[in-house]
Design a protein around this motif. Structure first.
Motif, PDB file in Angstrom:
ATOM      1  N   SER A 166       0.844  -1.185   0.000  1.00  0.00           N
ATOM      2  CA  SER A 166       0.000   0.000   0.000  1.00  0.00           C
ATOM      3  C   SER A 166       0.884   1.241   0.000  1.00  0.00           C
ATOM      4  CB  SER A 166      -0.909   0.007   1.236  1.00  0.00           C
ATOM      5  OG  SER A 166      -0.134   0.219   2.409  1.00  0.00           O
ATOM      6  N   SER A 167       0.264   2.416   0.020  1.00  0.00           N
ATOM      7  CA  SER A 167       1.013   3.660  -0.073  1.00  0.00           C
ATOM      8  C   SER A 167       1.779   4.015   1.202  1.00  0.00           C
ATOM      9  CB  SER A 167       0.061   4.821  -0.407  1.00  0.00           C
ATOM     10  OG  SER A 167      -0.924   4.948   0.597  1.00  0.00           O
ATOM     11  N   ASN A 168       1.483   3.339   2.325  1.00  0.00           N
ATOM     12  CA  ASN A 168       2.217   3.630   3.566  1.00  0.00           C
ATOM     13  C   ASN A 168       3.192   2.525   3.948  1.00  0.00           C
ATOM     14  OD1 ASN A 168       0.527   1.650   4.465  1.00  0.00           O
ATOM     15  ND2 ASN A 168      -0.517   2.885   6.010  1.00  0.00           N
ATOM     16  N   GLY A 169       3.414   1.586   3.023  1.00  0.00           N
ATOM     17  CA  GLY A 169       4.394   0.535   3.259  1.00  0.00           C
ATOM     18  C   GLY A 169       3.828  -0.740   3.847  1.00  0.00           C
ATOM     19  N   THR A 170       2.549  -0.736   4.215  1.00  0.00           N
ATOM     20  CA  THR A 170       1.937  -1.971   4.717  1.00  0.00           C
ATOM     21  C   THR A 170       1.585  -2.872   3.536  1.00  0.00           C
ATOM     22  OG1 THR A 170      -0.259  -0.955   4.715  1.00  0.00           O
ATOM     23  CG2 THR A 170       1.011  -0.830   6.768  1.00  0.00           C
ATOM     24  N   VAL A 171       1.288  -4.129   3.838  1.00  0.00           N
ATOM     25  CA  VAL A 171       0.965  -5.093   2.788  1.00  0.00           C
ATOM     26  C   VAL A 171      -0.496  -4.942   2.383  1.00  0.00           C
ATOM     27  CG1 VAL A 171       0.749  -7.542   2.229  1.00  0.00           C
ATOM     28  CG2 VAL A 171       2.730  -6.724   3.522  1.00  0.00           C
ATOM     29  N   LEU A 172      -0.729  -4.710   1.098  1.00  0.00           N
ATOM     30  CA  LEU A 172      -2.079  -4.613   0.570  1.00  0.00           C
ATOM     31  C   LEU A 172      -2.632  -6.006   0.278  1.00  0.00           C
ATOM     32  CD1 LEU A 172      -4.275  -2.614  -0.394  1.00  0.00           C
ATOM     33  CD2 LEU A 172      -3.235  -2.711  -2.660  1.00  0.00           C
ATOM     34  N   LEU A 173      -1.848  -6.816  -0.451  1.00  0.00           N
ATOM     35  CA  LEU A 173      -2.179  -8.219  -0.698  1.00  0.00           C
ATOM     36  C   LEU A 173      -0.900  -9.031  -0.614  1.00  0.00           C
ATOM     37  CD1 LEU A 173      -4.728  -8.350  -3.696  1.00  0.00           C
ATOM     38  CD2 LEU A 173      -5.133  -8.999  -1.319  1.00  0.00           C
ATOM     39  N   SER A 174      -0.944 -10.109   0.129  1.00  0.00           N
ATOM     40  CA  SER A 174       0.254 -10.916   0.343  1.00  0.00           C
ATOM     41  C   SER A 174       0.450 -11.958  -0.746  1.00  0.00           C
ATOM     42  CB  SER A 174       0.175 -11.625   1.698  1.00  0.00           C
ATOM     43  OG  SER A 174       0.175 -10.717   2.760  1.00  0.00           O
ATOM     44  N   LYS A 175       1.689 -12.230  -1.035  1.00  0.00           N
ATOM     45  CA  LYS A 175       2.044 -13.344  -1.909  1.00  0.00           C
ATOM     46  C   LYS A 175       1.416 -14.624  -1.370  1.00  0.00           C
ATOM     47  CE  LYS A 175       6.114 -16.125  -3.060  1.00  0.00           C
ATOM     48  NZ  LYS A 175       7.592 -16.231  -2.926  1.00  0.00           N
ATOM     49  N   GLY A 176       0.817 -15.413  -2.250  1.00  0.00           N
ATOM     50  CA  GLY A 176       0.209 -16.680  -1.835  1.00  0.00           C
ATOM     51  C   GLY A 176      -1.286 -16.625  -1.623  1.00  0.00           C
ATOM     52  N   VAL A 177      -1.878 -15.416  -1.643  1.00  0.00           N
ATOM     53  CA  VAL A 177      -3.321 -15.300  -1.440  1.00  0.00           C
ATOM     54  C   VAL A 177      -4.059 -15.758  -2.692  1.00  0.00           C
ATOM     55  CG1 VAL A 177      -3.544 -12.917  -2.275  1.00  0.00           C
ATOM     56  CG2 VAL A 177      -5.140 -13.780  -0.577  1.00  0.00           C
ATOM     57  N   GLN A 178      -5.200 -16.416  -2.485  1.00  0.00           N
ATOM     58  CA  GLN A 178      -6.025 -16.846  -3.606  1.00  0.00           C
ATOM     59  C   GLN A 178      -6.938 -15.691  -4.008  1.00  0.00           C
ATOM     60  OE1 GLN A 178      -8.689 -20.211  -2.899  1.00  0.00           O
ATOM     61  NE2 GLN A 178      -8.246 -20.964  -4.960  1.00  0.00           N
ATOM     62  N   LEU A 179      -6.848 -15.268  -5.252  1.00  0.00           N
ATOM     63  CA  LEU A 179      -7.547 -14.076  -5.699  1.00  0.00           C
ATOM     64  C   LEU A 179      -9.045 -14.328  -5.899  1.00  0.00           C
ATOM     65  CD1 LEU A 179      -4.891 -12.788  -8.264  1.00  0.00           C
ATOM     66  CD2 LEU A 179      -5.415 -11.802  -6.019  1.00  0.00           C
ATOM     67  N   THR A 180      -9.835 -13.402  -5.385  1.00  0.00           N
ATOM     68  CA  THR A 180     -11.284 -13.467  -5.531  1.00  0.00           C
ATOM     69  C   THR A 180     -11.734 -12.431  -6.559  1.00  0.00           C
ATOM     70  OG1 THR A 180     -11.672 -11.804  -3.815  1.00  0.00           O
ATOM     71  CG2 THR A 180     -11.494 -14.101  -3.088  1.00  0.00           C
ATOM     72  N   VAL A 181     -13.019 -12.488  -6.928  1.00  0.00           N
ATOM     73  CA  VAL A 181     -13.574 -11.505  -7.861  1.00  0.00           C
ATOM     74  C   VAL A 181     -13.412 -10.101  -7.293  1.00  0.00           C
ATOM     75  CG1 VAL A 181     -15.693 -10.667  -8.947  1.00  0.00           C
ATOM     76  CG2 VAL A 181     -15.225 -13.124  -8.861  1.00  0.00           C
ATOM     77  N   TYR A 182     -13.673  -9.948  -5.996  1.00  0.00           N
ATOM     78  CA  TYR A 182     -13.559  -8.645  -5.346  1.00  0.00           C
ATOM     79  C   TYR A 182     -12.119  -8.133  -5.385  1.00  0.00           C
ATOM     80  CZ  TYR A 182     -13.463  -5.066  -1.726  1.00  0.00           C
ATOM     81  OH  TYR A 182     -13.266  -3.898  -1.041  1.00  0.00           O
ATOM     82  N   MET A 183     -11.154  -9.017  -5.079  1.00  0.00           N
ATOM     83  CA  MET A 183      -9.741  -8.614  -5.090  1.00  0.00           C
ATOM     84  C   MET A 183      -9.309  -8.150  -6.476  1.00  0.00           C
ATOM     85  SD  MET A 183      -7.941 -11.590  -2.822  1.00  0.00           S
ATOM     86  CE  MET A 183      -8.339 -11.849  -1.086  1.00  0.00           C
ATOM     87  N   ILE A 184      -9.680  -8.912  -7.497  1.00  0.00           N
ATOM     88  CA  ILE A 184      -9.289  -8.572  -8.869  1.00  0.00           C
ATOM     89  C   ILE A 184      -9.916  -7.247  -9.276  1.00  0.00           C
ATOM     90  CG2 ILE A 184      -9.434  -9.286 -11.289  1.00  0.00           C
ATOM     91  CD1 ILE A 184      -9.444 -12.211 -10.250  1.00  0.00           C
ATOM     92  N   SER A 185     -11.193  -7.060  -8.921  1.00  0.00           N
ATOM     93  CA  SER A 185     -11.891  -5.815  -9.225  1.00  0.00           C
ATOM     94  C   SER A 185     -11.225  -4.632  -8.521  1.00  0.00           C
ATOM     95  CB  SER A 185     -13.355  -5.923  -8.799  1.00  0.00           C
ATOM     96  OG  SER A 185     -14.034  -4.696  -8.983  1.00  0.00           O
ATOM     97  N   THR A 186     -10.832  -4.835  -7.258  1.00  0.00           N
ATOM     98  CA  THR A 186     -10.172  -3.775  -6.496  1.00  0.00           C
ATOM     99  C   THR A 186      -8.819  -3.413  -7.101  1.00  0.00           C
ATOM    100  OG1 THR A 186     -11.265  -4.461  -4.444  1.00  0.00           O
ATOM    101  CG2 THR A 186      -9.286  -3.111  -4.230  1.00  0.00           C
ATOM    102  N   LEU A 187      -8.050  -4.416  -7.518  1.00  0.00           N
ATOM    103  CA  LEU A 187      -6.748  -4.160  -8.135  1.00  0.00           C
ATOM    104  C   LEU A 187      -6.899  -3.321  -9.399  1.00  0.00           C
ATOM    105  CD1 LEU A 187      -4.980  -7.630  -7.705  1.00  0.00           C
ATOM    106  CD2 LEU A 187      -4.508  -5.526  -6.453  1.00  0.00           C
ATOM    107  N   LYS A 188      -7.910  -3.632 -10.191  1.00  0.00           N
ATOM    108  CA  LYS A 188      -8.156  -2.840 -11.402  1.00  0.00           C
ATOM    109  C   LYS A 188      -8.520  -1.406 -11.039  1.00  0.00           C
ATOM    110  CE  LYS A 188      -9.821  -6.733 -14.217  1.00  0.00           C
ATOM    111  NZ  LYS A 188     -10.994  -7.300 -14.926  1.00  0.00           N
ATOM    112  N   ARG A 189      -9.358  -1.263 -10.000  1.00  0.00           N
ATOM    113  CA  ARG A 189      -9.842   0.066  -9.603  1.00  0.00           C
ATOM    114  C   ARG A 189      -8.711   0.966  -9.113  1.00  0.00           C
ATOM    115  NH1 ARG A 189     -11.087   1.837  -4.794  1.00  0.00           N
ATOM    116  NH2 ARG A 189     -11.189  -0.253  -3.890  1.00  0.00           N
ATOM    117  N   ILE A 190      -7.706   0.382  -8.459  1.00  0.00           N
ATOM    118  CA  ILE A 190      -6.615   1.198  -7.907  1.00  0.00           C
ATOM    119  C   ILE A 190      -5.450   1.360  -8.884  1.00  0.00           C
ATOM    120  CG2 ILE A 190      -7.210   0.604  -5.543  1.00  0.00           C
ATOM    121  CD1 ILE A 190      -4.899  -1.341  -5.469  1.00  0.00           C
TER     122      ILE A 190
END
Length: 340
Positions: free
Chosen positions: A21-45
């Motif tokens: 994320s923009s403050n250095g925290t983890v937005l999504l971790s390596k190894g997470v299984q991507l959901t429809v919501y996650m993919i949609s959010t990644l596109k939005r940002i």
């Protein structure tokens, strides 16, 4: 892992690389299984590509100059510094200096690695990742060009803060309103920093032929630190399309940089840069001259254009095995095109 366009990502696929994320925290971790919501959010940002874990490429790693721990520290420090400046306060010079020390420690330890920019950029973290990349690339270049530790520290701080003047800068930038000038004014008053650090911010948009900004300096009138930062800045901007146009693949960006040699950018700096950049980074898909397609899985320092490519053997749509083609050992074969 394999680099994939965000539009091709499917629900249930496994993320292969952590997104910050923009403050250095983890937005999504390596190894997470991507959901429809996650993919949609990644596109939005604003995410355009991601690394996906794939069984056939699970052992592919990207050996990076900076550790995830260092990256988190840099992004967090940049976030705090920019927030302070937006609030009209002075930033903590000592904290920035300590962060740069951590970066230089990684650079010294991993100085034999080729540059592979693989961090996933969002609209929120783009400015911080850009500053971090320009600092990392500049430091590696300075090291390869024989700068001593004091010079490396000055170069690294200047490169990390090269765009400081963009905070509150107007869209149209001319003369003393140019963000390079504004950055210089901010940094020259920092007693803890040498004036050369301020000149990295001041001169990183100058050009060898005098066509740059804000003062139209030429040749030797531009400090070596600024010439180094200019190459790093241009490359990262091309890879992540921070200006107009589309993002370039590394091999395309290198061609563009070489076309600017001796006019916009310093020739000697570019010679050193081409020795330490991965033209075809691990994880990208390529087509070879024998019409086979594969994924880059390994690099050769000194031969950035001759990587190792894994070609998958298939029966129908099912992968049944693979072979690795080392282009350094096959001089008549070459990469015809990049597919991702």
């Amino acid at each position: 892992m394999k680099l994939v366009d965000i539009e091709s990502v499917e629900t249930g696929q496994i993320l292969g690389k952590t997104i910050f994320s923009s403050n250095g925290t983890v937005l999504l971790s390596k190894g997470v299984q991507l959901t429809v919501y996650m993919i949609s959010t990644l596109k939005r940002i604003g995410v355009t590509t991601v690394y996906i874990d794939n069984p056939m490429y699970r052992d592919i790693s990207i050996d990076e100059v900076l550790s995830d721990e260092t990256k988190r520290a840099v992004i967090h420090q940049m976030s705090e510094m920019f927030e302070a400046l937006r609030s009209g306060k002075s930033f903590n010079s000592k904290a920035v200096s300590q962060t740069v020390d951590e970066m230089l420690e990684d650079v010294m330890k991993n100085q034999n690695l080729l540059i592979q920019l693989s961090d996933i950029r969002t609209a929120d973290n783009a400015m911080f990742l850009h500053a971090m990349n320009v600092c990392m690339i500049s430091s590696l270049l300075g090291l390869n060009m024989g700068l001593n530790m004091l010079q490396l520290k000055e170069l690294a701080i200047g490169a990390l803060l090269h765009d400081l003047g963009k905070l509150g800068a107007p869209e149209v930038q001319e003369g003393r309103m140019h963000h390079s000038w504004r950055g210089f004014e901010l940094l020259k008053n920092k007693r803890e920093y040498s004036l050369l650090i301020a000149h990295v911010a001041f001169q990183h948009h100058e050009a060898i032929d005098g066509s740059g900004a804000p003062r139209g300096l030429t040749g030797d009138d531009i400090h070596t630190y600024a010439k180094i930062a200019a190459v790093a800045n241009a490359y990262d901007n091309m890879i992540y399309a921070s200006g107009e146009g589309r993002s370039l693949m590394p091999h395309e960006a290198c061609e563009e940089l070489n076309a600017m040699s001796g006019t916009k950018l310093d020739h000697e700096v570019l010679v050193h840069f081409m020795r330490i950049v991965s033209i075809y980074p691990n994880g990208i898909s390529v087509r070879l001259s024998n019409r086979q397609t594969g994924v880059v899985v390994g690099q050769h320092r000194g031969l950035p254009g001759r990587p190792i490519v894994r070609v998958i053997d298939k029966e129908g749509d099912e992968a049944v095995g693979y072979a690795e083609v080392d282009l350094a050992q096959n001089p008549t074969m070459f990469i015809e095109s990049v597919l991702s």
